[in-house]
Design a protein around this motif. Structure first.
Motif, short mmCIF file in Angstrom:
data_model
loop_
_atom_site.label_atom_id
_atom_site.label_comp_id
_atom_site.label_asym_id
_atom_site.label_seq_id
_atom_site.Cartn_x
_atom_site.Cartn_y
_atom_site.Cartn_z
N LEU A 25 -21.05 0.90 -17.94
CA LEU A 25 -19.97 1.19 -17.22
C LEU A 25 -20.23 2.28 -16.27
N LEU A 26 -21.32 2.89 -16.49
CA LEU A 26 -21.95 3.70 -15.49
C LEU A 26 -22.41 3.29 -14.31
N LEU A 27 -23.00 1.94 -14.15
CA LEU A 27 -23.33 1.28 -13.24
C LEU A 27 -22.18 0.65 -12.45
N GLY A 28 -20.99 0.47 -13.19
CA GLY A 28 -19.87 0.02 -12.56
C GLY A 28 -19.22 1.03 -11.92
N LEU A 29 -19.23 2.40 -12.36
CA LEU A 29 -18.71 3.56 -11.67
C LEU A 29 -19.41 3.65 -10.69
N TRP A 30 -20.79 3.71 -10.54
CA TRP A 30 -21.67 3.83 -9.39
C TRP A 30 -21.23 2.90 -8.08
N HIS A 31 -21.07 1.76 -8.46
CA HIS A 31 -20.76 0.66 -7.52
C HIS A 31 -19.20 0.94 -6.85
N SER A 32 -18.37 1.60 -7.84
CA SER A 32 -17.18 1.81 -7.37
C SER A 32 -17.17 2.94 -6.34
N VAL A 33 -18.04 4.08 -6.69
CA VAL A 33 -18.27 5.22 -5.98
C VAL A 33 -18.93 4.79 -4.73
N LEU A 34 -19.93 4.04 -4.64
CA LEU A 34 -20.44 3.55 -3.47
C LEU A 34 -19.57 2.92 -2.54
N ILE A 35 -18.91 1.90 -3.01
CA ILE A 35 -17.85 1.06 -2.25
C ILE A 35 -16.98 2.05 -1.61
N ALA A 36 -16.43 2.90 -2.54
CA ALA A 36 -15.15 3.85 -2.13
C ALA A 36 -15.84 4.70 -0.87
N ALA A 37 -17.07 5.16 -0.98
CA ALA A 37 -17.58 6.01 -0.18
C ALA A 37 -17.82 5.45 1.43
N GLY A 38 -18.34 4.35 1.35
CA GLY A 38 -18.70 3.36 2.66
C GLY A 38 -17.26 2.95 3.04
N ALA A 39 -16.25 2.58 2.07
CA ALA A 39 -14.94 2.28 2.94
C ALA A 39 -14.25 3.55 3.55
N PHE A 40 -14.38 4.63 2.86
CA PHE A 40 -13.87 5.85 3.35
C PHE A 40 -14.60 6.04 4.83
N ALA A 41 -15.79 5.89 4.66
CA ALA A 41 -16.51 6.42 6.24
C ALA A 41 -16.06 5.50 7.26
N LEU A 42 -15.97 4.17 6.63
CA LEU A 42 -15.73 2.95 7.78
C LEU A 42 -14.21 3.32 8.30
N GLY A 43 -13.31 3.50 7.20
CA GLY A 43 -11.90 3.81 7.43
C GLY A 43 -11.81 5.11 8.34
N LEU A 44 -12.51 6.03 8.21
CA LEU A 44 -12.59 7.34 8.89
C LEU A 44 -12.60 7.09 10.52
N ALA A 45 -13.81 6.30 10.56
CA ALA A 45 -14.26 6.08 11.97
C ALA A 45 -13.23 5.28 12.79
N ILE A 46 -12.68 3.96 11.99
CA ILE A 46 -11.56 3.17 12.30
C ILE A 46 -10.40 4.07 12.92
N GLY A 47 -10.12 5.26 12.13
CA GLY A 47 -9.02 6.01 12.07
C GLY A 47 -9.08 6.85 13.37
N ILE A 48 -10.37 7.38 13.37
CA ILE A 48 -10.57 8.27 14.85
C ILE A 48 -10.19 7.47 16.01
N LEU A 49 -10.78 6.52 16.03
CA LEU A 49 -10.70 5.60 17.18
C LEU A 49 -9.42 5.02 17.27
N GLY A 50 -8.66 4.68 16.10
CA GLY A 50 -7.45 4.23 16.13
C GLY A 50 -6.23 5.38 16.67
N ALA A 51 -6.53 6.51 16.14
CA ALA A 51 -5.55 7.83 16.49
C ALA A 51 -5.57 8.04 18.06
N TYR A 52 -6.84 8.20 18.63
CA TYR A 52 -6.94 8.22 19.97
C TYR A 52 -6.55 7.07 20.93
#
Length: 244
Positions: A25-52
């Motif tokens: 379960l903890l490994l699954g939680l770590w994978h969830s956090v890792l994916i969420a952090a990467g997706a959030f960072a990628l989405g933030l980069a896309i969002g900055i470019l998209g907003a401008y």
């Protein structure tokens, strides 16, 4: 079964060491956090470019970004995950084979980050666009009057001022990203929901493991809320408090 034996059986099932499933379960939680952090960072980069792009881009860029944000926000995340994970990957591999190259192999973590990042990017675009529009126009005009180039204007004026306005919306997007990782269970990726399903189906202790997964998601949400509240307080340092 007495209360003491029931508690002991539950603790045995959730133990870190085998035959307990705590480590899974903890490994699954770590994978969830890792994916969420990467997706959030990628989405933030896309969002900055998209907003401008939506605010200052040309007509073609604005139209393309409008289609992107409209489609992603209109189609359910599960459908988008299936389309991007299977259809787009298959299309890319067909093109590579037609060019005489080998198929592309993408790890589950990378695929999850890319898929959820594209979804996050559409929402981040609108959050950041609204935050940019909330920056006082007088400060931007003053910076332009001083001859400040656009990149320096964005780095020193627009981005710092918009951060405090954007953080509440970005905090919601982060919480959405952590929960959307559960949708990756449909493609067989071993994040927390998939690990919970595996443990529950193996032991038949469905309530125990799904309750444990709920507690882990709740703990992650509470911790995330506290972190973003601290970031928002730091971003608003020196600003005049809003009068109620």
């Amino acid at each position: 079964m007495t209360g003491g034996s029931l508690l002991a059986s539950t603790l045995d099932l959730l133990a870190i060491d085998p035959p307990g499933w705590g480590a899974v379960l903890l490994l699954g939680l770590w994978h969830s956090v890792l994916i969420a952090a990467g997706a959030f960072a990628l989405g933030l980069a896309i969002g900055i470019l998209g907003a401008y792009g939506k605010l200052y881009g040309g007509p073609v860029a604005k139209d393309l970004l409008a289609v992107y944000t409209t489609v992603v926000r209109a189609v359910p995340e599960l459908i988008l995950i299936l389309i991007l994970y299977f259809a787009v990957t298959d299309l890319v591999n067909q093109v590579l084979l037609a060019m005489g190259r080998e198929k592309m192999q993408i790890s589950g973590i990378a695929a999850g980050i890319i898929v959820l990042g594209v979804v996050q990017g559409a929402y981040a675009t609108e959050v950041l666009r609204g935050a940019i529009l909330g920056v006082p126009a007088g400060q931007i005009e003053a910076a332009r009057a001083m001859g400040m180039p656009p990149t320096l204007l964005a780095r020193r004026v627009t981005l710092p001022l918009m951060l405090s306005l954007a953080l509440p919306g970005l905090a919601n997007l982060w919480l959405i990203a952590t929960k959307d990782t559960a949708l990756l269970a449909v493609v067989g990726f071993a994040e927390l929901t998939q690990a919970t399903r595996q443990a529950a189906s193996t032991t038949k202790a469905f309530f125990t493991f799904y309750a444990a997964a709920g507690v882990l998601y709740l703990a992650l949400s509470i911790l995330s809320t506290l972190v973003f509240a601290w970031l928002e307080r730091r971003a608003r340092r020196g600003q005049r408090p809003v009068q109620g």
